[in-house]
Design an enzyme around this catalytic site. Structure first.
Site, short mmCIF file in Angstrom:
data_model
loop_
_atom_site.label_atom_id
_atom_site.label_comp_id
_atom_site.label_asym_id
_atom_site.label_seq_id
_atom_site.Cartn_x
_atom_site.Cartn_y
_atom_site.Cartn_z
N LYS A 32 -26.35 65.21 -15.72
CA LYS A 32 -27.40 65.80 -14.87
C LYS A 32 -28.76 65.61 -15.53
O LYS A 32 -28.91 65.76 -16.75
CB LYS A 32 -27.11 67.29 -14.62
CG LYS A 32 -25.82 67.47 -13.81
CD LYS A 32 -25.79 68.74 -13.04
CE LYS A 32 -24.45 68.91 -12.34
NZ LYS A 32 -24.46 68.69 -10.92
N HIS A 66 -18.67 72.77 -18.95
CA HIS A 66 -20.05 72.54 -18.53
C HIS A 66 -21.04 73.46 -19.29
O HIS A 66 -22.05 73.00 -19.82
CB HIS A 66 -20.22 72.77 -17.03
CG HIS A 66 -19.30 71.94 -16.18
ND1 HIS A 66 -18.85 70.70 -16.56
CD2 HIS A 66 -18.73 72.17 -14.96
CE1 HIS A 66 -18.06 70.21 -15.61
NE2 HIS A 66 -17.97 71.07 -14.64
N ARG A 91 -32.13 79.99 -19.39
CA ARG A 91 -33.27 80.91 -19.51
C ARG A 91 -33.38 81.30 -20.98
O ARG A 91 -32.47 81.92 -21.53
CB ARG A 91 -32.99 82.13 -18.64
CG ARG A 91 -34.17 82.93 -18.24
CD ARG A 91 -33.78 83.91 -17.13
NE ARG A 91 -33.88 83.27 -15.82
CZ ARG A 91 -34.93 83.38 -15.01
NH1 ARG A 91 -35.97 84.12 -15.35
NH2 ARG A 91 -34.96 82.77 -13.85
N GLN A 101 -30.24 72.87 -11.33
CA GLN A 101 -30.06 72.57 -9.91
C GLN A 101 -29.97 73.83 -9.10
O GLN A 101 -29.60 74.87 -9.67
CB GLN A 101 -28.79 71.73 -9.71
CG GLN A 101 -27.53 72.50 -10.09
CD GLN A 101 -26.26 71.70 -9.96
OE1 GLN A 101 -26.25 70.51 -10.15
NE2 GLN A 101 -25.17 72.37 -9.64
C1 BG6 Z 1 -16.43 71.07 -11.36
C2 BG6 Z 1 -15.62 72.33 -11.13
O1 BG6 Z 1 -16.20 70.57 -12.65
O2 BG6 Z 1 -17.82 71.36 -11.21
C3 BG6 Z 1 -15.93 72.93 -9.78
O3 BG6 Z 1 -14.25 72.01 -11.23
C4 BG6 Z 1 -17.41 73.12 -9.59
O4 BG6 Z 1 -15.25 74.16 -9.60
C5 BG6 Z 1 -18.15 71.83 -9.92
O5 BG6 Z 1 -17.64 73.46 -8.25
C6 BG6 Z 1 -19.65 72.01 -9.88
O6 BG6 Z 1 -20.28 70.78 -9.98
P1 BG6 Z 1 -21.72 70.55 -9.33
O7 BG6 Z 1 -22.13 69.22 -9.82
O8 BG6 Z 1 -21.53 70.63 -7.86
O9 BG6 Z 1 -22.57 71.66 -9.83
#
Ligand code: BG6
Length: 492
Positions: free
Chosen positions: A194, A252, A356, A380
Site C-alpha cells: 500500500k 498487516h 496515529r 485508506q
Molecule cells: C485480508 C483479510 O488479508 O485483508 C481480510 O483476510 C480483509 O479479512 C482484507 O478484509 C483487507 O484488505 P484491504 O486491502 O481491503 O484493506
C-alpha cells in the site's frame, strides 16, 4: 528484471482472491506496459470452466470505467488462458506444464521464466508446492513463487509450513551460481504494497524533524487502526478458523508497526530493511491478556444487519473474535514505556486504516489550550498525512485553535495515480525485489508475539464481548485506549 519470456501461472484462478485482486492487478500492470513483453497468464483451478466462462467471470468482476479501458481489458484477456485440474494429480500438472511449454514456444530462444502465484487455501499449499516442483519447474529460467497468507495458525504450524516449503523453494534473493531447480519464494502481505505503508520509510527517514522526535521522549503512544464496515459475509468458514488476530493483526498491523518502530536501515537493500524489521519485532514480548480486548459483532441496532453467529457459514456458538484491540510494548532504548495500541475489527461504523502517533504534552505549557500534537497517516481510504497542531486563532486575541498541516493526497497529488497494492507487489516479484515481502525470521518473530495469547484464547475458550454491527466496537474500548494515556484532542 526478468529477461527472456515470462509465464505467470495463477493457481486458484477461479477463486475469489484471483478474481478480486490478482487478475485486476495483472491487468493494471498490463495496461501500464509493466508486464514483460510476451507474458502469458495461465489460470489453473479445480473448477471445470471453458475459456469463455473463465473470461466472463473476470469480466464480470473487472471495474472498467470506460470503453477505452474495456477495449484494453479485452486485449488483456487474449493473454489469459485457463486449465482445470486437481491439486494432487501429477497428470493434471503435466497438462498444465504442456500449456506453459506451448506458451513458451512463442518466444525467441532465451530464458523461460515462470512465476507461480498461489491464490489458494493453506490446506493445499504443500501439495501444490510439490506438484509444481515435480512437474513445472523451468529448467531454462527463473522460477518465482508467490504465496498468500495465512502462513500457519501459530508459531509451530508456521514453522512446519516453512520447513515443508524450504527444500522446494528458497528465500535468498540472489542465488549464485544460478540453480534453476531452486525457485525463490515471495510471501505476500499486501499491506506492504500500500502506498502509505511504503511511504512510512520515507516519512521517517527522509525528514530531519521526524528523525529527531521519533522516540519515547517525544511520543506518548501510537495507535494503528484497521476498521471495516462489512462483516464476514460468506467468508465465515475461513474466518472462523482464524479470527481477527490471525486474519489482520498478526500480519498487516504488526507489519505496519515494525516499520513505524524500526531503526534506520543500513540501506534500502531488502535484506537491510528486513533485518531492522526483525530486530524490532524481537524486542516485543508476547502480548498479555490484560492488554487485550476481544469483541464479536451481533445484529445491528436497527436489526437490518445480521450478527456474526447468524452467518450460516459460522459454526453455532462460535467464540471467534471479529474485533480485537491489543497493546504491544517494545523493550528497547527508543520505545520503552510507549504503548503501541493495535485495533482491528469487522462490521464497524466506518472503513478506515490509519496510524496515529500522539506526541507528549507540551512541557511547561503557558497556553490554556495546547493539546498534544498528533501525526496521522491515513492508509485508506483517502490517503493523507496530517499533523494536528496548535495555532493562533486569527484575530485580536491570543486564543488557540487546533488545526492541521494537511497533505491530503487527492488535493496535493490529484494528477497522480495511486497503484493498487497487489500491482506494486507483483511488479516487485517480476523485478526480483524482496523488500516488501515477509522473510522467514520476520514471520517467526511475528508469531512469537501472538502465539501464547492465541493459545490462551483457544484453550480457555475466552468469550469476546458483544458489539452491535455498525458501531465503534466494544463499549469499553475508549476506556481501554485511555488507560494507556491516549487523549482525544478535545478532552484536554
Ligand atoms: C485480508 C483479510 O488479508 O485483508 C481480510 O483476510 C480483509 O479479512 C482484507 O478484509 C483487507 O484488505 P484491504 O486491502 O481491503 O484493506
Amino acid at each position: 528484471q526478468l529477461t527472456g519470456l515470462t509465464t505467470i501461472i495463477v493457481l486458484g484462478a477461479s477463486g475469489d482472491l484471483a478474481k478480486k485482486k490478482t487478475y485486476p492487478a495483472l491487468f493494471g500492470l498490463y495496461r501500464n506496459g509493466l508486464l514483460p513483453e510476451g507474458t502469458t497468464i495461465i489460470g489453473y483451478a479445480r473448477s471445470s470452466l471453458s475459456l469463455q466462462e473463465f473470461h466472463s467471470r473476470l469480466l464480470d468482476f473487472a471495474k472498467l470505467p470506460n470503453d477505452q479501458i474495456k477495449g484494453q481489458f479485452m486485449e488483456f484477456l487474449k493473454h489469459c488462458t485457463y486449465i482445470s485440474g486437481q491439486y494432487d494429480k501429477d497428470e493434471d500438472y503435466r497438462r498444465l506444464n504442456k500449456a506453459v511449454e506451448e506458451a513458451e514456444l512463442t518466444g525467441e530462444d532465451g530464458n523461460k521464466n515462470r512465476v507461480f502465484y498461489m491464490a489458494l487455501p493453506p490446506s493445499v499449499f504443500i501439495p501444490v508446492a510439490h506438484g509444481i516442483k515435480k512437474n513445472l519447474y523451468s529448467a531454462k529460467g527463473i522460477n518465482r513463487l508467490i504465496v498468500e497468507k495465512p502462513f500457519g495458525m501459530d508459531l509451530e504450524s508456521s514453522r512446519k509450513l516453512g520447513r515443508a516449503l524450504a527444500p522446494l523453494w528458497k528465500e535468498e534473493e540472489v542465488c549464485l551460481p544460478f540453480v534453476p531447480e531452486k525457485g525463490i519464494t515471495y510471501r505476500i502481505d499486501h499491506y506492504l504494497g500500500k502506498e502509505m505503508v511504503k511511504n512510512l520509510l520515507i516519512i521517517r527517514f527522509a525528514n530531519v524533524f521526524f528523525g529527531a522526535i521519533w522516540n519515547r521522549q517525544s511520543i506518548s503512544n501510537v495507535q494503528i487502526t484497521f476498521k471495516e464496515k462489512i462483516g464476514t459475509e460468506g467468508r465465515g468458514g475461513y474466518f472462523d478458523e482464524f479470527g481477527i488476530i490471525r486474519d489482520v493483526m498478526q500480519n498487516h498491523l504488526l507489519q505496519i508497526l515494525s516499520i513505524v518502530a524500526m531503526e534506520r536501515p543500513l540501506s534500502l537493500n531488502s535484506e537491510d530493511v528486513r533485518d531492522e524489521k526483525v530486530r524490532v519485532l524481537r524486542c516485543i514480548p508476547p502480548v498479555k491478556m490484560d492488554d487485550v480486548i476481544l469483541g464479536q459483532y451481533t445484529k445491528s441496532e436497527d436489526g437490518t444487519k445480521p450478527g456474526y453467529l447468524d452467518d450460516k457459514t459460522v459454526p453455532p456458538g462460535s467464540n471467534c473474535p471479529t474485533f480485537a484491540a491489543a497493546t504491544l510494548w517494545i523493550n528497547n532504548e527508543r520505545w520503552e514505556g510507549v504503548p503501541f495500541i493495535l485495533k482491528c475489527g469487522k462490521a464497524l461504523n466506518e472503513q478506515k486504516t490509519e496510524i496515529r502517533v500522539q506526541f507528549q504534552n507540551v512541557p511547561g505549557n503557558v497556553f490554556k489550550n495546547a493539546p498534544r500534537n498528533e501525526l496521522v497517516i491515513r492508509v485508506q481510504p483517502g490517503e493523507a498525512v496530517y499533523m494536528k497542531m496548535t495555532n493562533k486563532l486569527p484575530g485580536l486575541s491570543m486564543d488557540t485553535v487546533i488545526s492541521e498541516l494537511d497533505l491530503t493526497y487527492h488535493r496535493r497529488f490529484s494528477e497522480l495515480n495511486i497503484p493498487d497494492a497487489y500491482e506494486a507487489l507483483i511488479l516487485d516479484v517480476l523485478k526480483g525485489d524482496h523488500s516488501n515481502f515477509v522473510r522467514n525470521d520476520e514471520l517467526d518473530a511475528a508469531w512469537k508475539v501472538f502465539t501464547p495469547i492465541l493459545h490462551q484464547i483457544d484453550n480457555e475458550k475466552i468469550n469476546p464481548v458483544p458489539y452491535a454491527y455498525g458501531t465503534r466496537g466494544p463499549e469499553k474500548l475508549d476506556e481501554f485506549v485511555a488507560s494507556y494515556g491516549f487523549k482525544r484532542a478535545s478532552e484536554e
